[in-house]
Design an enzyme around this catalytic site. Structure first.
Site, PDB file in Angstrom:
ATOM      1  N   HIS A 121       0.837  -1.203   0.000  1.00  0.00           N
ATOM      2  CA  HIS A 121       0.000   0.000   0.000  1.00  0.00           C
ATOM      3  C   HIS A 121       0.874   1.257   0.000  1.00  0.00           C
ATOM      4  CE1 HIS A 121      -3.204  -2.798   1.276  1.00  0.00           C
ATOM      5  NE2 HIS A 121      -4.033  -1.894   0.805  1.00  0.00           N
ATOM      6  N   LYS A 125      -0.501   4.794   4.581  1.00  0.00           N
ATOM      7  CA  LYS A 125      -1.403   3.844   5.264  1.00  0.00           C
ATOM      8  C   LYS A 125      -0.991   3.664   6.725  1.00  0.00           C
ATOM      9  CE  LYS A 125      -3.810  -0.548   4.854  1.00  0.00           C
ATOM     10  NZ  LYS A 125      -5.059   0.098   5.321  1.00  0.00           N
TER      11      LYS A 125
HETATM   12  N1  LIG Z   1     -12.811  -0.774   2.970  1.00  0.00           N
HETATM   13  C1  LIG Z   1     -12.093  -0.321   1.945  1.00  0.00           C
HETATM   14  O1  LIG Z   1     -12.295  -0.711   0.773  1.00  0.00           O
HETATM   15  C2  LIG Z   1     -11.035   0.699   2.194  1.00  0.00           C
HETATM   16  C3  LIG Z   1     -10.747   1.036   3.471  1.00  0.00           C
HETATM   17  N2  LIG Z   1      -9.865   2.033   3.725  1.00  0.00           N
HETATM   18  C4  LIG Z   1      -9.704   2.376   5.116  1.00  0.00           C
HETATM   19  O2  LIG Z   1     -10.442   3.575   5.358  1.00  0.00           O
HETATM   20  C5  LIG Z   1      -9.822   4.321   6.388  1.00  0.00           C
HETATM   21  C6  LIG Z   1      -9.564   5.743   5.889  1.00  0.00           C
HETATM   22  O3  LIG Z   1      -8.646   5.694   4.824  1.00  0.00           O
HETATM   23  P1  LIG Z   1      -8.218   7.034   4.071  1.00  0.00           P
HETATM   24  O4  LIG Z   1      -9.413   7.764   3.582  1.00  0.00           O
HETATM   25  O5  LIG Z   1      -7.155   6.639   3.118  1.00  0.00           O
HETATM   26  O6  LIG Z   1      -7.559   7.830   5.295  1.00  0.00           O
HETATM   27  P2  LIG Z   1      -7.354   9.396   5.492  1.00  0.00           P
HETATM   28  O7  LIG Z   1      -6.330   9.541   6.558  1.00  0.00           O
HETATM   29  O8  LIG Z   1      -7.147  10.069   4.192  1.00  0.00           O
HETATM   30  O9  LIG Z   1      -8.769   9.891   6.044  1.00  0.00           O
HETATM   31  C7  LIG Z   1      -9.231   9.599   7.309  1.00  0.00           C
HETATM   32  C8  LIG Z   1     -10.301  10.612   7.663  1.00  0.00           C
HETATM   33  O10 LIG Z   1     -10.873  10.246   8.899  1.00  0.00           O
HETATM   34  C9  LIG Z   1     -10.988  11.396   9.708  1.00  0.00           C
HETATM   35  N3  LIG Z   1     -10.877  11.023  11.120  1.00  0.00           N
HETATM   36  C10 LIG Z   1      -9.802  10.512  11.761  1.00  0.00           C
HETATM   37  N4  LIG Z   1     -10.094  10.289  13.059  1.00  0.00           N
HETATM   38  C11 LIG Z   1     -11.380  10.677  13.232  1.00  0.00           C
HETATM   39  C12 LIG Z   1     -12.239  10.719  14.352  1.00  0.00           C
HETATM   40  N5  LIG Z   1     -11.844  10.263  15.553  1.00  0.00           N
HETATM   41  N6  LIG Z   1     -13.506  11.189  14.166  1.00  0.00           N
HETATM   42  C13 LIG Z   1     -13.919  11.627  12.968  1.00  0.00           C
HETATM   43  N7  LIG Z   1     -13.128  11.623  11.863  1.00  0.00           N
HETATM   44  C14 LIG Z   1     -11.874  11.149  12.002  1.00  0.00           C
HETATM   45  C15 LIG Z   1      -9.848  12.304   9.287  1.00  0.00           C
HETATM   46  O11 LIG Z   1     -10.197  13.611   9.578  1.00  0.00           O
HETATM   47  P3  LIG Z   1      -9.059  14.752   9.706  1.00  0.00           P
HETATM   48  O12 LIG Z   1      -8.572  14.949   8.330  1.00  0.00           O
HETATM   49  O13 LIG Z   1      -9.816  15.888  10.274  1.00  0.00           O
HETATM   50  O14 LIG Z   1      -8.018  14.179  10.630  1.00  0.00           O
HETATM   51  C16 LIG Z   1      -9.787  12.036   7.788  1.00  0.00           C
HETATM   52  O15 LIG Z   1     -10.665  12.892   7.105  1.00  0.00           O
HETATM   53  C17 LIG Z   1      -8.562   3.551   6.766  1.00  0.00           C
HETATM   54  O16 LIG Z   1      -8.869   2.725   7.869  1.00  0.00           O
HETATM   55  C18 LIG Z   1      -8.294   2.695   5.530  1.00  0.00           C
HETATM   56  O17 LIG Z   1      -7.560   1.535   5.807  1.00  0.00           O
HETATM   57  C19 LIG Z   1      -9.237   2.699   2.733  1.00  0.00           C
HETATM   58  C20 LIG Z   1      -9.470   2.386   1.426  1.00  0.00           C
HETATM   59  C21 LIG Z   1     -10.406   1.352   1.045  1.00  0.00           C
HETATM   60  O1  LIG Z   2      -5.738   2.205   3.497  1.00  0.00           O
HETATM   61  C1  LIG Z   2      -5.958   1.882   2.313  1.00  0.00           C
HETATM   62  O2  LIG Z   2      -5.639   2.591   1.366  1.00  0.00           O
HETATM   63  C2  LIG Z   2      -6.671   0.619   2.063  1.00  0.00           C
HETATM   64  N1  LIG Z   2      -7.134  -0.042   3.090  1.00  0.00           N
HETATM   65  C3  LIG Z   2      -7.909  -1.221   3.052  1.00  0.00           C
HETATM   66  C4  LIG Z   2      -7.235  -2.338   3.814  1.00  0.00           C
HETATM   67  O3  LIG Z   2      -6.628  -2.087   4.867  1.00  0.00           O
HETATM   68  O4  LIG Z   2      -7.322  -3.485   3.387  1.00  0.00           O
HETATM   69  C5  LIG Z   2      -8.389  -1.593   1.687  1.00  0.00           C
HETATM   70  C6  LIG Z   2      -7.483  -1.225   0.565  1.00  0.00           C
HETATM   71  O5  LIG Z   2      -6.525  -2.216   0.369  1.00  0.00           O
HETATM   72  C7  LIG Z   2      -6.895   0.163   0.681  1.00  0.00           C
END
Ligand SMILES: NC(=O)C1=CN([C@@H]2O[C@H](COP(=O)(O)OP(=O)(O)OC[C@H]3O[C@@H](n4cnc5c(N)ncnc54)[C@H](OP(=O)(O)O)[C@@H]3O)[C@@H](O)[C@H]2O)C=CC1
Ligand SMILES: O=C(O)C1=N[C@H](C(=O)O)C[C@H](O)C1
Length: 231
Positions: A121, A125
């Site tokens: 990744h 991450k």
């Molecule tokens: N299921 C799937 O297919 C996928 C899952 N993911 C997962 O999604 C999650 C987010 O990934 P990603 O978007 O890349 O991460 P980012 O760091 O870009 O975004 C995270 C967001 O969450 C907010 N946040 C963090 N802590 C809190 C809190 N306590 N309360 C409210 N908001 C909060 C942050 O706000 P602020 O900016 O204000 O800190 C930020 O906007 C990760 O766990 C990732 O692994 C990612 C891609 C695909």
């Molecule tokens: O953090 C990411 O970017 C992603 N998180 C998910 C995971 O932890 O599996 C899904 C995807 O691979 C991207």
């Protein structure tokens, strides 16, 4: 087709932005503060708050956050008695199919084949192994009918792999959206099942499909497998 109105719990994150972009280019979706479905891709410590928000509004929730802590199962099970909850470590349709394939391979090949899971990744991450890697490990042992014994981050000596263990290796760098390889290593042969995410938009489009599936659903716990079956 009825429009699904989506509330984003973390609109400013990478996934929040990707889902907003996907909704803007897909007919039948709208981003709103008072949506029909709440989508949470944020951080593990936000889970309680996002579930409470969905329960208070009486709307379904999609949880895409990974790296969730030990309380997550209980919090999600409690919420799913009141509202529809879909938890997916990976919302891409390809990974939903991969999970099925890995379960079938685990069953067919049995405990004599060693299983190793390698994921790569982007440099930002926060959690390792990825939620997808862990879900793939769960799928493999479900097929094999054994408990999950994870070997993470090997380093040092005397590390001969334990019988039945699943090894997890995590690579980080650049802007890689997500790569997963599940390696079944037998005597003189290997079967490798792989998925490559070429853009974060695949997770966003899968999240929209999950939101459409969830809109109006009764309380309960759902998965991406349910979404695939509904398409
Ligand atoms: N299921 C799937 O297919 C996928 C899952 N993911 C997962 O999604 C999650 C987010 O990934 P990603 O978007 O890349 O991460 P980012 O760091 O870009 O975004 C995270 C967001 O969450 C907010 N946040 C963090 N802590 C809190 C809190 N306590 N309360 C409210 N908001 C909060 C942050 O706000 P602020 O900016 O204000 O800190 C930020 O906007 C990760 O766990 C990732 O692994 C990612 C891609 C695909
Ligand atoms: O953090 C990411 O970017 C992603 N998180 C998910 C995971 O932890 O599996 C899904 C995807 O691979 C991207």
């Amino acid at each position: 087709m009825a429009t699904v109105r989506i509330s984003l719990f973390a609109p400013n994150g990478r996934m929040g932005q990707a889902i907003a972009a996907a909704a803007a280019e897909t007919r039948g979706f709208e981003i709103a503060d008072d949506g029909d479905v709440l989508i949470d891709f944020s951080a593990p410590d936000a889970l309680g708050a996002s579930l409470s928000k969905a329960v208070e509004a009486g709307i379904p929730i999609l949880i895409g956050t990974t790296g969730l802590g030990p309380d997550a199962d209980r919090l999600i099970a409690d919420a799913s008695k009141k509202i529809a909850v879909l938890r997916a470590a990976n919302t891409s349709l390809g990974v939903a199919v991969l999970l099925d394939l890995v379960e079938r391979a685990g069953k067919a090949l049995g405990p004599d084949w060693d299983i190793e899971i390698v994921e790569m990744h982007h440099r930002m991450k926060a959690d390792a192994p990825s939620g997808t890697a862990l879900a793939l490990g769960e799928a493999a042992v479900k097929g094999r009918g054994t408990p999950l014994n994870a070997e993470r981050g090997r380093d040092g000596t005397g590390l001969k792999r334990q019988e039945g263990a699943i090894g997890f290796a995590s690579i980080r760098g650049g802007t890689v959206a997500g790569e997963h390889d599940v390696i079944f290593a037998g005597a003189d042969e290997r079967l490798i099942l792989s998925h490559r995410a070429e853009s974060r938009m695949i997770f966003a489009r899968g999240a929209l499909a999950a939101a459409r599936f969830l809109a109006g659903k009764p309380a309960g716990l759902y998965s991406m497998r349910d979404v695939i079956q509904s398409l």
